[in-house]
Every structure is written in C-alpha cells, then in structure tokens.
Enzyme design. Structure first.
Site, PDB file in Angstrom:
ATOM      1  CG  HIS A 100     -12.549 -23.795  -4.098  1.00  0.00           C
ATOM      2  ND1 HIS A 100     -12.999 -24.249  -5.320  1.00  0.00           N
ATOM      3  CD2 HIS A 100     -11.673 -22.807  -4.370  1.00  0.00           C
ATOM      4  CE1 HIS A 100     -12.406 -23.569  -6.287  1.00  0.00           C
ATOM      5  NE2 HIS A 100     -11.595 -22.681  -5.737  1.00  0.00           N
ATOM      6  CB  THR A 158     -16.079 -31.149 -10.416  1.00  0.00           C
ATOM      7  OG1 THR A 158     -15.052 -31.699  -9.586  1.00  0.00           O
ATOM      8  CG2 THR A 158     -16.138 -29.648 -10.227  1.00  0.00           C
ATOM      9  CE  LYS A 192     -14.993 -34.942  -0.558  1.00  0.00           C
ATOM     10  NZ  LYS A 192     -15.497 -34.107  -1.667  1.00  0.00           N
ATOM     11  CE  LYS A 249     -14.199 -34.066 -13.312  1.00  0.00           C
ATOM     12  NZ  LYS A 249     -13.180 -34.158 -12.252  1.00  0.00           N
ATOM     13  CE  LYS A 265     -18.364 -38.255  -4.089  1.00  0.00           C
ATOM     14  NZ  LYS A 265     -18.843 -37.061  -4.741  1.00  0.00           N
ATOM     15  NE  ARG A 266      -8.162 -37.087  -0.265  1.00  0.00           N
ATOM     16  CZ  ARG A 266      -7.009 -36.477  -0.006  1.00  0.00           C
ATOM     17  NH1 ARG A 266      -6.291 -35.955  -0.992  1.00  0.00           N
ATOM     18  NH2 ARG A 266      -6.550 -36.409   1.226  1.00  0.00           N
TER      19      ARG A 266
HETATM   20  C1  OAK Z   1      -9.458 -28.122  -0.623  1.00  0.00           C
HETATM   21  C2  OAK Z   1      -8.686 -27.499   0.319  1.00  0.00           C
HETATM   22  C3  OAK Z   1      -9.149 -26.372   0.969  1.00  0.00           C
HETATM   23  C4  OAK Z   1     -10.396 -25.874   0.658  1.00  0.00           C
HETATM   24  C5  OAK Z   1     -11.171 -26.500  -0.281  1.00  0.00           C
HETATM   25  C6  OAK Z   1     -10.709 -27.621  -0.927  1.00  0.00           C
HETATM   26  C7  OAK Z   1     -11.500 -28.313  -1.971  1.00  0.00           C
HETATM   27  O1  OAK Z   1     -10.997 -29.183  -2.663  1.00  0.00           O
HETATM   28  N1  OAK Z   1     -12.761 -27.946  -2.151  1.00  0.00           N
HETATM   29  C8  OAK Z   1     -13.539 -28.537  -3.217  1.00  0.00           C
HETATM   30  O2  OAK Z   1     -13.476 -27.689  -4.346  1.00  0.00           O
HETATM   31  C9  OAK Z   1     -14.154 -28.215  -5.474  1.00  0.00           C
HETATM   32  C10 OAK Z   1     -13.931 -27.283  -6.627  1.00  0.00           C
HETATM   33  O3  OAK Z   1     -14.582 -26.087  -6.415  1.00  0.00           O
HETATM   34  C11 OAK Z   1     -15.634 -28.421  -5.146  1.00  0.00           C
HETATM   35  O4  OAK Z   1     -16.251 -29.019  -6.252  1.00  0.00           O
HETATM   36  C12 OAK Z   1     -15.792 -29.303  -3.915  1.00  0.00           C
HETATM   37  O5  OAK Z   1     -17.143 -29.362  -3.547  1.00  0.00           O
HETATM   38  C13 OAK Z   1     -14.974 -28.747  -2.769  1.00  0.00           C
HETATM   39  O6  OAK Z   1     -14.993 -29.641  -1.671  1.00  0.00           O
END
Ligand code: OAK
Length: 841
Positions: free
Chosen positions: A374, A678, A573, A682, A567-568
């Site tokens: 991710h 995501t 970002k 939305k 978002k975070r």
């Molecule tokens: C959080 C902790 C460790 C590694 C990744 C994440 C995370 O939240 N990644 C996010 O995952 C989402 C779902 O796939 C993506 O839409 C986001 O772009 C990504 O930052």
C-alpha cells in the site's frame, strides 16, 4: 450433523427458533423490549442514547440470525474461505449500515418517529469504530462490505484495540490528542470467552533428537498471553450473508496470572503481570504511512498473527483433510506487511508442530498467502531489528534465516554473475543493527503481490521490488485498483442523491452493479433532473455549513464554492501546497479592485485530517491552516470571498457529511507518492469534481470520466527524480508568487513567523523533496480555471453528472471480484435466501 439430533428436540428448537423482525410493529416491539428490559429504562427516562441502544440491540438480534445461518452454510459447503488479515479496520458507525443492508431503514424510521425520536439523531449517538488510521484501514472496511454483499465466505482478522485512533481537538490552532475509549457500550461485538488461543513470547529454542531418533525443535519456556475472540457481524447488502470480523483481545493467561504470587501477598506484582498482558491490544499505533519499529507493535503483530492462524488451522482440521489441501481451503491476504509474521508462523507450525518436511511445508505456505503493498514511501516500509526479533521470537528468527538461505541459494543459481544481487534482495539488511525487511519476506512467502492502482503497481515493479520481478518473472506481480463501497459512500452518506438516481434508473440495482450508473448519461441535458441534482448538492452544503458552525464557530456561505481536502496530514499529500495556494489567493483578493472582487466566485477552503502525534511537520501544517483562517476569516476586505476552515477530528462519520457537500476536492500528492487514494473515488461518486496530480487512482479516474471533467496539474512521476536532482544541484528557481507567500508568512501576518519556518525552509533550504515549488504555478493556474468553470453552473452540473455516470469501475465489488479471480481462486457461495426480496431502503 442435523440428523444426529432426535426429532422431538429438533421440533422444539424449530418452533421457538428466532426469525427476526420484518415490520415496523415488530421493530418497535423489539426496541421497546430492549429499552425496558436489557437497559432497564422506561418511557420516562429514555433519551436519544437509550433509543440508540435499544434500536442497535434490536438490529443486532436481527443480524445474529442471518449470521448464524451464514456460518452454518459456509461450514456445510466446505469450500475455500478468504481470510483478510489487517491491523486496521476503520469501520465507522454500524447502525445505519445494518438498517440499510437488511432493508429495514424505512421501518425503523417510522417506528422511531412514532416513539418520539428522529432517526438521524438516534444514528448520531453511535461512537465510530475507529480501529484504523486512514486509507489502508478504510479499504479493509469497504472490502468486508463487498465480500459479504457478494456472498464470499470471508473472515476479517484484526485486533480489538481498547483505544482507537485518538480524537483530535484544536487548541489555539494546535492539534491536541484525546484518547478514544470507545467500548463503554458496543452492541456490535460478541465476546467469545470460549474461543481463546494461548500465544507465546520470548523463551528459547531447544533442538534435540528424541528416543526414536527424530530431530525435534521446540520453542519453550516463553511467556504466555491469551487471545480472546470478539466477533463482529458484517452484513451484506440485499443478501442473507452475514460474515464475521474476528478481533482479538489480549489478557493474562489463566496459568500466567500468578496465583502463587497472589496468595503470597504479592498482589501488586500479580496485577502488573495481568496489565502487561492486556497492554498488547490496548492501543492502535497512530501512524499512517510511517513505521516506528516499537517493540510493543511487534508484539501486537505476532499476537494477532499467531491467534488468527491457530484459529484458521483449527477450522481446517475439522474438515479432516490432508495438509496438502490447505491452500485449496484457505486463502490469506496480507494487508500490507503488518501481518507478515503469519508466513513464518505457518511454516513453524507445519515444520515444528506437524512434522512436515521443509519444502513441502513451504509450498503450502506460499500457495496460501497473497500480499498487498500500500505504499512506496521508504519511511513506511517495515524493518524489524534482528536483535528484537531474536529476543521476542527466537524460533521465528531461525526460520526467517532459513527462508532467506534457501531463497538466496535459488537466486545465486539463477544469477551467478550478478554479485550485488544477493545483498540487494536478502531479507536481512546488513545494517547496524541488522534488520529484517518485511516486504521482501512477504514477497518471498506469497504467490501473488499486488499494488492498489495501475501507476502504483507499475512503480513497485520498476523501483522498490524490481529485483524480485527479475527473479520470479512479472506474473507474480499484479494490479488490483482499489474501490469503495457504494452502499456506505453513496446510499448511506447521500440518501437523496441515491434516491434521485434510483428514480431515473428505475431501481436501486446500481448499488449492486455500479456500472448501471452509466444510464445517467441519458439525463445530462434533462433540465429538471439537473435542477434536482444541484439542489441536492446545495442541501448537503447547508448541512456541512451547520456542522462547521457548531464545530468551529465559523459561519460559511453555502452558495460559495466548497473546496475540500480531507485526509491524513502528510507532507507527501501536500496540504502545504493547498494552504500556500490559499495565502496566494488571499493576497490576490487584497490587491483587487471592488469591480474585480465582484467577479470572483466566493470560496470556502475546507481542511480536515489528523497528524501523527510525533510528526512535527504535519502538526505545523495544521497550525498554519488555523492561523491563516484566523486572519482571512476576520478580514473585512475579504468577506465571503474566502473562508478557511479546519474541521477538527476528521473520521468516517464526518466524512459521510463532508464528502457529499464538496464542489471540488484536492488530491494533490507529489506524483508517484500516493499509492491509490480512495477518497478521490468517494468525492467523484458524490458529484464533486476534483483537482489532482497524475498520481495513484487519479489517473484511472481521469481515464474513466474523461480529461475534460478533471482539473489536472503538476509534474509527472517520471520527472520527479530529475526535479529533485535539480533542487539538489541548485538548478532551480523558486516561483516568484510562492516567494510572495513566504514573505507574507515571514512578515508575521499569520502570527509568529518562527512557528512556520520549518515549512518554508523545507522548500527553500532542504531540497523541496515533495516538489511544492515545482507544482505551485500550475496549481494556482488550475485553481483559476476552476473559478472560471464554476461560474457556468450549467456546465458544472453536466460535468458532475457525467462523472458520476462513469464511476462504475470504482466499486469495491469489482475490486473484490478481481482479487477472487486473480489471487484467491475462489467463487462466491450461492445463497438461496437471496431470492427473498428485500426492500433495500
Ligand atoms: C498505512 C500504513 C502503512 C503502509 C501504508 C498505509 C496506507 O494507509 N496506505 C494507503 O493505502 C490506501 C489503500 O490502498 C491507498 O489508497 C493510499 O494511497 C495509501 O497511502
């Protein structure tokens, strides 16, 4: 099984077996019964909280019936099951979702009305289940909804944190974190005190030959912590399937709670042991896209992986099949690398406990697991220190070394000439101390690895995992573009829009097959339809304006353009790009004549999101947004032309209010950094337009809805490396307009300039890693284009409708079907009850 029970007993059970309410009257009866008996309240002291509790308990009963049947059906079917291992499930509220999914919201609304309550107020009493940070956790929640709605036999496995993500308050512009204790009343979980698993830590490894000459490896004398299961029912939409989310809670093991100590008067020590055990599942780590390497986090990971695997194996063993069938019965998906220890734990169980030969065991393991990546951000890639693993999980470290050894031998045979290859792909990084690269372990232990949007899946193949593509070939790597559930993110969050769409399409079938939205294109020129479309957006903005007023005291005009970035908070970002753009706009307004000001479209810039408590830069961005708001919102020259708002405590239930109210939302990460995103999906699904970079799923959204419907700007991911290089070697001019913004900050217009100097110097002095200055000009120009476009409301609404019509691809149903097909090799279970028509409103 059933026939082993004598006829009279079966009859007695059948006669009284619960059937669940189906009408308004029955709903009222059940709700009042719960309020009066379960809660011991009466008509005279039933407040909204009690009304919520009674309603939730009534719906919970309703879900349990289908839940039990689903579990029975899945057991009898004896088919493959999917297990989704995720440290985060960002579920939000459950009641509204439960009502809609079983098709009884209208009944509940009328029923509650007659009892003297507004359903909206009742729904709002629920505390969000906030067991996640952001995208990764919310994706897991959308997946559970789709898995159930599509009748897949699937379980989620996670941790039952006592404290979810912290609550955010804003004091003097600064973020303050408040603990989120959410379990005071949670009707959606079922403690299974009889479902427990003992998990071991520490200890040592004993290798010896037994009396029969067999080599035995035993991990012994460790500390035991018990995992207790808490089950959460996950109802599908318009189906009788109710799947299970199993969350583990830690407690001292019965043996461990030291009665000897207790009896000898060492009461405090005995209690301390107990508390130490309970600490494991106490709190969610609040970092998004950031690895911190804390020992307790590693304990959480192993505790959860071990408990989940033992539970899965217990279920598998009931089928009495041979071990080689395991991958035909079980698919385990790893949500990022957090559950990677499950790979090692399964190998340990097979080899040490089940006596299976190493290679045969390893084949079972790799066929079972799939790994989803991710993020490509280096600071988020997990690396655990070898000494820490050695201490906590000595046997697992040996197994990791063995996995690595066999893997490297294989690589060496294949690439005898590439001498650096072994060091590059080794699971062990030769750093000080040595570390275990969890992503490499996850790749080696899985049969498929996927990214979450096309660009991201390409990037992992060409950058961070490129050696593994050479080793395994490209087929091991695949893409599954993320999706969102239209049930929560359209039907529940935006009921009026959902209803309008249904009235045009003739049914709510689009909620099960989102591609049906394309029929909306037939109405792009329908005047009445467009008017209603615009009215709904306006009503949603009025609702958000009310929330903003009550949460911040700031009054905003719902007729203004609502520009949203929620978002975070993270440098990648680029909320800083947004707020610098806002300052630029503010300066422009200050310099305008009265005539020019009249021509400008009024705007509200809305921000929301949490910063990790230890992430100084992110906290500074929040501070700046609030300080800019203080100045701009009180400047008489500006009036309604610009307002700047920071909505505190952004979470799932706030997203349900904010997203349907946006005109423009911002998805402006440095190209190549946002794996997918995501919320972009939305916002568009709710009729908002987007401004974005060519990053993550923005690219595919653009492809689907058309370039003319997206405001794209900025540099491309393939140029990022060169641009960074230019910054480093001084071949870079800062945009003069951005310099003016910095001058204003330095002048102290927004308070003590020292407070924000780190933000400015990140760009001027430290290489501008996220390329804010490179994209600033194109960002501002694109914002001007948005102003122009917004003035033509008719065109704007057409873009909005066309975009929604083309969003069918981004349902998480499509996404789950792709996983099922290309990774899990599983088909949905047929559910007879589906024929039973549910009203779905
Ligand atoms: C959080 C902790 C460790 C590694 C990744 C994440 C995370 O939240 N990644 C996010 O995952 C989402 C779902 O796939 C993506 O839409 C986001 O772009 C990504 O930052």
């Amino acid at each position: 099984v059933e026939s082993s029970i004598p006829e009279p007993q079966r009859e007695a059970w059948k006669k009284y077996s619960a059937t669940g309410f189906k009408s308004k009257d029955d709903f009222q009866k059940e709700t009042v019964r719960h309020i009066e008996t379960t809660l011991a309240r009466s008509l005279f002291n039933c407040d909204e909280k009690a009304a919520y509790s009674g309603t939730a308990l009534a719906f919970r009963d309703r879900l349990i019936i289908d839940w039990n049947k689903t579990q029975q059906r899945q057991t009898f079917a004896d088919q493959k099951r999917i297990y989704y291992l995720s440290l985060e499930f960002l579920m939000g509220r459950a009641l509204d979702n439960a009502m809609l999914n079983v098709g009884l919201k209208t009944a509940a609304k009328e029923g509650l009305g007659e009892l003297g309550f507004r359903i909206e107020d009742v729904i709002q009493q629920e505390h969000d289940a906030a067991l996640g940070n952001g995208g990764l956790g919310r994706l897991a929640a959308c997946f559970l909804d789709s898995l159930a709605s599509l009748n897949y036999a699937a379980w989620g496995y996670g941790l039952r944190y006592r404290y979810g993500i912290f609550k955010q308050e804003i004091e003097n512009g600064y973020q303050v974190e408040i603990p989120d204790y959410w379990l005071d009343f949670n009707p959606w979980e079922f403690p299974r005190n009889d479902v427990t698993i003992d998990v071991q830590f520490y200890g040592w490894v004993n290798k010896y030959t037994d009396d029969e000459g067999k080599q035995i490896t035993s991990w012994q004398d460790g500390e035991i912590v018990t995992a207790v299961a808490y089950d959460v029912p996950i109802p599908g939409y318009g189906t009788a399937t109710v799947n299970n989310l199993r969350l583990w809670s830690s407690k001292a093991s019965a043996g461990e709670f030291d009665f000897a100590k207790f009896n000898s008067g060492e009461y405090e020590n005995a209690v301390a042991d107990e508390q130490r055990a309970e600490t494991i599942s106490a709190v969610l780590y609040p970092n998004d896209n950031m690895d911190r390497g804390k020992e307790l986090r590693l304990k959480q990971q192993y505790f959860w992986c071990a408990a989940s695997l033992h539970d899965i194996i217990r279920r598998f063993k009931k089928s009495k099949r041979p071990w080689k069938d395991f991958p035909e019965q079980v698919a385990i998906q790893l949500n990022d690398t957090h559950p990677t220890l499950a790979i090692v734990e399964l190998q340990r169980i097979l080899v040490d406990l089940e006596g299976i030969e190493w290679n045969a065991a390893w084949e079972i393991v790799t066929k079972t697991f799939g790994y989803t990546n991710h993020t490509v951000l280096p600071e988020a890639l997990e690396k655990w220190s070898v000494p820490l693993i050695q201490h906590l999980l000595p046997r697992h470290l040996q197994i990791i070394y063995d996995i690595n050894l066999y893997f490297l031998q294989q690589v060496e045979r294949r690439f005898p000439k590439d001498r650096d290859m072994l060091g590059r792909v080794s699971i062990i990084e030769e750093s000080q101390p040595k570390t275990v690269r969890m992503a490499y372990l996850a790749i080696i232990g899985s049969h498929k690895v996927n990214g979450v949007a096309e660009l991201h899946s390409d990037l992992i193949k060409t950058t961070i995992f490129k050696d593994f593509v050479k080793i395994y070939g490209p087929d091991k790597f695949t893409n599954v573009t993320n999706g969102i559930t239209p049930r929560r993110w359209l039907h529940q969050a935006n009921p009026r829009l959902s209803e309008l769409i249904a009235s045009k399409l003739g049914s709510y079938e689009f909620l099960k097959d989102l591609t049906l939205l394309n029929k909306l294109e037939n109405f792009v020129d329908d005047k009445d339809f467009k008017k209603e479309w615009a009215e709904i957006k306006y009503a949603n903005k009025v609702r958000l304006a009310q929330h903003i007023l009550s949460a911040t005291g700031i009054s905003v005009n719902p007729k203004a353009l609502f520009d949203v970035q929620v978002k975070r908070i993270h440098e990648y970002k680029r909320q800083q790009l947004n707020i610098f753009g806002v300052i630029h706009r503010y300066l422009a307004i200050k310099n305008m004549s009265a005539e020019e000001r009249k021509k400008l479209a009024p705007r509200v810039s809305i921000f929301g999101g949490k910063a990790a408590p230890g992430y100084w830069m992110a906290k500074t961005i929040i501070h700046l947004v609030n300080k800019v708001g203080d100045v701009v919102n009180n400047d008489k020259d500006v009036g309604d032309l610009l307002k700047v708002v920071f909505i505190p405590d952004y979470n799932v239930s706030k997203a349900e209010i904010i997203i349907p109210a946006s005109d423009i939302s911002e998805h402006i990460s440095t190209a190549g950094t946002e794996a997918s995103g995501t919320s972009n999906m939305k916002f568009v699904l709710n009729g908002g337009l987007v401004i974005g970079t060519l990053d993550g799923a923005n690219i595919e959204i653009t492809r689907e809805i058309g370039e003319q419907n997206v405001f794209l700007f900025g540099n491309l991911s393939e140029d990022v490396e060169d641009l960074r290089h230019n910054h480093f070697y001084g071949n870079h001019q800062i945009d003069p307009e951005l310099n003016k913004v910095f001058d204003e900050i330095k002048k102290g217009t927004f308070g003590d300039e020292g407070a924000f100097s780190s933000l400015v110097s990140a760009i001027l002095d430290h290489g501008d890693y996220y390329l804010v200055s490179d994209d600033f000009n194109s960002y501002c120009k694109t914002q001007d284009l948005i102003d122009e476009t917004y003035k033509n409301q008719d065109e704007w609404v057409s873009k909005s409708i066309t975009s929604v019509a083309r969003m069918g691809f981004f349902t998480s149903d499509r996404c789950i079907n792709e996983y099922a097909d290309s990774i899990w090799n599983i088909e949905p279970l047929q559910v007879k009850e589906e024929a039973e028509v549910r009203s779905r409103t």
